[in-house]
Write a protein that holds these residues in place. Sequence first.
Motif, PDB file in Angstrom:
ATOM      1  N   MET A 199       0.945  -1.095  -0.274  1.00 10.79           N
ATOM      2  CA  MET A 199       0.104   0.078   0.086  1.00 10.79           C
ATOM      3  C   MET A 199       0.942   1.273   0.121  1.00 10.79           C
ATOM      4  O   MET A 199       1.685   1.373   0.798  1.00 10.79           O
ATOM      5  N   VAL A 200       0.785   2.014  -1.006  1.00  8.88           N
ATOM      6  CA  VAL A 200       1.673   3.118  -1.103  1.00  8.88           C
ATOM      7  C   VAL A 200       0.889   4.653  -1.631  1.00  8.88           C
ATOM      8  O   VAL A 200      -0.284   4.282  -2.292  1.00  8.88           O
ATOM      9  N   GLU A 201       1.410   5.736  -1.357  1.00  8.50           N
ATOM     10  CA  GLU A 201       1.178   6.652  -1.725  1.00  8.50           C
ATOM     11  C   GLU A 201       1.885   7.137  -2.951  1.00  8.50           C
ATOM     12  O   GLU A 201       3.450   7.127  -2.795  1.00  8.50           O
ATOM     13  N   MET A 202       1.455   7.682  -4.151  1.00  6.97           N
ATOM     14  CA  MET A 202       2.194   8.192  -5.122  1.00  6.97           C
ATOM     15  C   MET A 202       2.494   9.833  -4.846  1.00  6.97           C
ATOM     16  O   MET A 202       1.833  10.515  -4.231  1.00  6.97           O
ATOM     17  N   ILE A 203       3.895  10.215  -4.899  1.00  6.34           N
ATOM     18  CA  ILE A 203       4.539  11.291  -4.523  1.00  6.34           C
ATOM     19  C   ILE A 203       5.219  11.927  -5.588  1.00  6.34           C
ATOM     20  O   ILE A 203       5.688  11.220  -6.424  1.00  6.34           O
ATOM     21  N   ASN A 204       5.531  13.188  -5.759  1.00  8.65           N
ATOM     22  CA  ASN A 204       6.213  13.845  -6.800  1.00  8.65           C
ATOM     23  C   ASN A 204       7.526  14.373  -5.837  1.00  8.65           C
ATOM     24  O   ASN A 204       7.201  15.265  -5.330  1.00  8.65           O
ATOM     25  N   LYS A 205       8.710  14.006  -6.323  1.00  5.95           N
ATOM     26  CA  LYS A 205       9.946  14.300  -5.533  1.00  5.95           C
ATOM     27  C   LYS A 205      10.824  14.534  -6.846  1.00  5.95           C
ATOM     28  O   LYS A 205      11.237  13.796  -7.539  1.00  5.95           O
ATOM     29  N   LYS A 206      11.027  16.084  -6.729  1.00  4.44           N
ATOM     30  CA  LYS A 206      11.998  16.597  -7.984  1.00  4.44           C
ATOM     31  C   LYS A 206      11.592  16.198  -9.281  1.00  4.44           C
ATOM     32  O   LYS A 206      12.655  15.512 -10.117  1.00  4.44           O
ATOM     33  N   ASP A 207      10.395  16.230  -9.553  1.00  4.71           N
ATOM     34  CA  ASP A 207       9.738  16.055 -11.013  1.00  4.71           C
ATOM     35  C   ASP A 207       9.862  14.489 -11.333  1.00  4.71           C
ATOM     36  O   ASP A 207      10.024  14.189 -12.411  1.00  4.71           O
ATOM     37  N   HIS A 208       9.993  13.666 -10.371  1.00  4.72           N
ATOM     38  CA  HIS A 208       9.868  12.254 -10.758  1.00  4.72           C
ATOM     39  C   HIS A 208       8.784  11.417  -9.569  1.00  4.72           C
ATOM     40  O   HIS A 208       8.763  12.079  -8.519  1.00  4.72           O
ATOM     41  N   LEU A 209       8.081  10.593 -10.076  1.00  2.00           N
ATOM     42  CA  LEU A 209       6.948   9.857  -9.419  1.00  2.00           C
ATOM     43  C   LEU A 209       7.651   8.929  -8.609  1.00  2.00           C
ATOM     44  O   LEU A 209       8.085   8.121  -9.326  1.00  2.00           O
ATOM     45  N   TYR A 210       7.122   8.643  -7.232  1.00  2.00           N
ATOM     46  CA  TYR A 210       7.530   7.613  -6.562  1.00  2.00           C
ATOM     47  C   TYR A 210       6.190   7.114  -5.801  1.00  2.00           C
ATOM     48  O   TYR A 210       5.252   7.671  -5.753  1.00  2.00           O
ATOM     49  N   GLY A 211       6.392   6.052  -5.336  1.00  2.00           N
ATOM     50  CA  GLY A 211       5.769   5.289  -4.484  1.00  2.00           C
ATOM     51  C   GLY A 211       6.177   5.454  -2.931  1.00  2.00           C
ATOM     52  O   GLY A 211       7.628   5.422  -2.805  1.00  2.00           O
ATOM     53  N   HIS A 212       5.467   5.741  -2.172  1.00  2.00           N
ATOM     54  CA  HIS A 212       6.039   6.048  -0.695  1.00  2.00           C
ATOM     55  C   HIS A 212       5.023   5.341   0.341  1.00  2.00           C
ATOM     56  O   HIS A 212       3.841   5.420   0.148  1.00  2.00           O
ATOM     57  N   ILE A 213       5.594   4.783   1.164  1.00  2.00           N
ATOM     58  CA  ILE A 213       5.126   4.266   2.446  1.00  2.00           C
ATOM     59  C   ILE A 213       4.762   5.321   3.436  1.00  2.00           C
ATOM     60  O   ILE A 213       5.868   5.659   3.942  1.00  2.00           O
ATOM     61  N   ILE A 214       3.525   5.689   3.848  1.00  2.00           N
ATOM     62  CA  ILE A 214       3.023   6.406   4.719  1.00  2.00           C
ATOM     63  C   ILE A 214       2.828   5.865   6.060  1.00  2.00           C
ATOM     64  O   ILE A 214       2.660   4.545   6.066  1.00  2.00           O
ATOM     65  N   GLY A 215       2.507   6.791   7.057  1.00  2.00           N
ATOM     66  CA  GLY A 215       2.058   6.218   8.341  1.00  2.00           C
ATOM     67  C   GLY A 215       0.845   5.496   8.267  1.00  2.00           C
ATOM     68  O   GLY A 215      -0.186   5.661   7.459  1.00  2.00           O
ATOM     69  N   ARG A 216       0.711   4.377   9.107  1.00  2.00           N
ATOM     70  CA  ARG A 216      -0.436   3.431   9.310  1.00  2.00           C
ATOM     71  C   ARG A 216      -1.870   4.320   9.366  1.00  2.00           C
ATOM     72  O   ARG A 216      -2.747   3.647   8.785  1.00  2.00           O
TER      73      ARG A 216
END
Length: 280
Positions: A117-134
Amino acid sequence: MELGKINTLKVLRESDIAYVLTDGLVEVFLHKKEAKKPYLDGEDIDVFLYSDNQGRVTASTKEPLIQLNEVKMLEVVSVNERYGAFLYYGMVKDLLLSLDDLPNDSRDWPKPGDFVMVEMINKKDHLYGHIIGRKQITDHFPDAYKIADNETVEANVMYLIDNGLVCFTKDGHEIFIHKNNYRERYHIGQLVKPKILKQNPSDEYVGTLIEQKEIMLEKDALRILDYLERNNGIMKYTDKSNAEEIQQVFHMSKSAFKRALGSLYRAKKVILNKENTKKI
């Protein structure tokens, strides 16, 4: 234009291999392999914007499984110890879940075929999956249906904490499994099928991965079972072992040890031999 989201852009012109799209200020390419049909100059089309392997913003008419700031369960397609895990989200380029989001021990990382389960984030104009808090995950699923006690559900391990596992269903149910209620080593993303024991006032569910008859085993029996599992399912200790040795290894009396062995034998968890004890 917004990276990671569906944008409505105008076809500016057609080239040999792509359509050039614009929002009136910036131009991006829609490769003809990514187009649903031929387009006319001046036509408005909806496209998803992401960065390609060269870091260039590019367009696709495919519908992504996740967009910017959304939280979804995505499948792991490959793992690279230098970078992290790559997740399929409907595009030609997979979404990277960075090693910065993963445990230091790669044995705890997800494997291909697992879901995280991930959130999509934009980091320096690149897309990543990111594990957020439960608790942040549950905020994204406020209308998750209620699971009944004793119901068995499918969930994926998301957090490895000191006293157990925190898992999530694809619909956003949070399920905590205490370390006393499982017997194996689990990793992030792994599919499990816990039986729900109860729901806490915080809406977190509590589950178990062991059978009911094993839940009823005494604490001493569980201690012996844990020892067996840490030692490849076999140990030299039997009901004939020295009392001092039993006390040193298991921190229980010989009589307690014999009672615990008996309960494991009756539960068909162990085989009792003269020279050793084996886990079934």
